[in-house]
Design an enzyme around this catalytic site. Structure first.
Site: not given
Ligand code: GLY
Length: 578
Positions: A387, A406
């Protein structure tokens, strides 16, 4: 913020929409009035604008946008498009995220999280025996949720931006066309991802050129960005780009042109809370992060007598914070999911009496029995820690805190052919197997079960603190489930331990999340003192090491001067722009 008439009229029209849209998620602690532009103060209230961003190219973009007269929202949108080019491991067009805004002294929250495709089913990652098929929600086409980033950027910029849409796309298009110089960190991440995706996706076809020092050009992505510049969000969700995404999915994944056309970003009521003389504006469900952050901060304040004179990152400090984290993660697992599908008890979880009751359960002497903390408990599937986040303030006092993703670095590893768009693996953030005990012997919660059009639970926590209606801090980070525990540590380092921002961001961070049982996660960047580790082991804690614990991008406002700080763990840049 100076505005022209067109902007004012547009804002009035959108204000009506916002009032309706904000009713979508019920049960918040305070209500935010619908946006209506006031006669804006033409005079700057800060000495400068500032950004803290994940790479140097995004900082240059921000500078260009501010020089053209753009505001914090213009800069944020331009940064997001730039990072989709120059920070391809996490910046994106093919993912989603959350934007927390403070504009003209009012808080807003935009949810542009990915959604499950219409054809998604609850058990889509289970085999005939009902077992989770390893890797299916992580790699390849079936891992992909319907992307939300372009819709989010479009929504934010058309509501609050001052510049023309094409102006905020221009820097990204240039980086995609002319290329940018690849850093050692990006090459390292590419090399690791390439091993994971080998034989599974077309990743290497697009990214084999990511070599340190090389100039990396992305002509397909430049053409996609140009279509978005020319046609707005429709340049992504309809027409040529949507056709190419749907074609690359056909026979492999679930996303269709209809999924793309129907995608909508949603303005939600942010989580708002009072803490320590500050107002916290942060992420509501489908993020767990805002609730987690507020619960942690308030529990720590409730336990003031226990924390008194306890040095930062001493064994007792780590123990007390872990006890708090245990309780927060128990709630997270049980109660949190997409509020459009599941009635998330936000007000109850943020109720001061409830938080005090949970704080009073903390055992100051020894780790509480894990099972006794679980309120029925949910999945503890490890979350991807990647992230990216950026923080922006403009000289008119507006702020944007944006986290988008992503999921894993380079997402699913799938590049939609002909588009240059890296597609996410956000479906992995759903509970693949709710209602069934997982390997830790705990039961997954229905709140986060897969359903068509549903958004998976997230930990992203873009946050803004205000004091006396002025921005005091803008903060966020990547890190999966470690996101809000990292933000908690930096915020308390600053406000409880009076640390200067650079030290507060650079300090050692640790993490506990209920499961694995009594396990403290460390990071190689700054491990805890070995004596502290020994003391905690004697109490019954175990330790595990994970990669860097976040990449905080924060801005603190000192009087009228913004002080940005980019985490030394990453390749980010903090910049003040006069
Ligand atoms: N994929 C990491 C989050 O949404 O926290």
């Amino acid at each position: 913020m100076p505005l022209n008439l067109e902007h004012r009229l547009r804002a009035v029209a959108l204000g009506a929409f916002a009032a309706a849209a904000l009713t979508v998620s019920a049960g918040f602690v305070e209500t935010t009035p619908a946006y209506a532009r006031t006669a804006d103060a033409e005079q700057p209230v800060l000495t400068a604008s500032a950004v803290a961003v994940a790479d140097k190219y995004a900082a240059v973009t921000a500078e260009q946008i501010f020089r053209q007269g753009g505001n914090a929202v213009d800069a944020a949108v331009a940064i997001a498009f730039t990072l989709a080019v120059t920070y391809p491991e996490a910046g994106n067009l093919g993912g989603g995220g959350f934007m927390t805004l403070y504009v003209d002294h009012r808080p807003y929250f935009l949810d542009y999280r990915e959604r499950a495709p219409i054809a998604a089913t609850r058990n889509m990652y289970l085999d005939d025996k009902g077992e989770v098929i390893k890797g299916m929600s992580l790699y390849g086409h079936r891992a992909v949720g319907v992307p939300g980033t372009v819709a989010g950027m479009w929504e934010a910029q058309k509501r609050f931006g001052k510049l023309k849409w094409k102006q905020v796309l221009a820097p990204a298009i240039k980086y995609a066309q002319d290329g940018f110089e690849v850093s050692d960190q990006l090459q390292e991440r590419r090399d690791n991802a390439s091993k994971d995706f080998a034989g599974k996706t077309n990743f290497d076809l697009y990214f084999s050129g990511l070599k340190q020092g090389a100039t990396f050009k992305q002509p397909d992505l430049a053409a996609t960005l140009q279509r978005i510049a020319d046609k707005g969000a429709k340049g992504f969700y309809e027409g040529e780009t949507a056709e190419m995404i749907a074609t690359s999915m056909r026979g492999h994944g679930l996303i269709t042109e209809r999924d793309l056309k129907e995608y909508k970003a949603v303005w939600r009521q942010p989580v708002l809370a009072s803490w320590n003389g500050y107002r916290i504006i942060t992420a509501p469900p489908p993020s767990s992060g805002g609730i987690g952050l507020v619960q942690m901060l308030k529990m720590k304040a409730d336990l003031k007598d226990k924390f008194d004179n306890v040095p930062l990152n001493s064994a007792q400090y780590v123990h007390l914070v872990a006890e708090i984290e245990k309780r927060v993660f128990a709630d997270r697992a049980q109660y949190l999911g997409d509020p459009d599908f599941y009635k998330v008890p936000v007000a109850q979880l943020l109720n001061d009496d409830y938080i005090l009751k949970r704080a009073q359960e903390v055992n100051p002497d020894a780790p509480s029995d894990t099972k006794s903390v679980m309120p029925g408990l949910g999945t503890s599937m490890p979350e991807k820690a990647e992230t990216t986040h950026f923080s922006v303030v403009d000289k008119w006092g507006n702020a944007v805190s944006n986290t988008y993703t992503i999921n894993g670095y380079f997402g699913s590893g799938v590049v939609a052919e002909g588009t240059g768009i890296v597609l996410n693996d956000e479906m992995d953030d759903f509970a693949s197997k709710p209602g069934v005990a997982n390997k830790f012997g705990v039961v997954g919660s229905d709140a986060n079960a897969i359903a068509p059009r549903k958004r998976p639970l997230s930990s992203m926590t873009p946050t803004i603190l205000t004091k006396d209606d002025k921005v005091a801090m803008v903060i966020g980070t990547p890190g999966g489930s470690r996101i809000f525990t990292s933000i908690f540590q930096v915020v308390t380092n600053v406000y409880d331990f009076s640390m200067p921002l650079p030290e507060a961001v650079g300090a050692t961070r640790f993490h506990h999340q209920l499961l694995p049982e009594n396990t403290i996660i460390q990071e190689p960047y700054h491990a805890l003192d070995p004596e502290v580790v020994k003391e905690l082991e004697a109490k019954g804690y175990k330790f595990s090491m994970q990669g860097m614990n976040g990449d905080i991008q924060a801005i603190r406002i000192n009087g009228t001067t913004p002080e940005p700080m980019s985490d030394p763990r990453g390749r980010g840049v903090a910049r003040v722009i006069q």
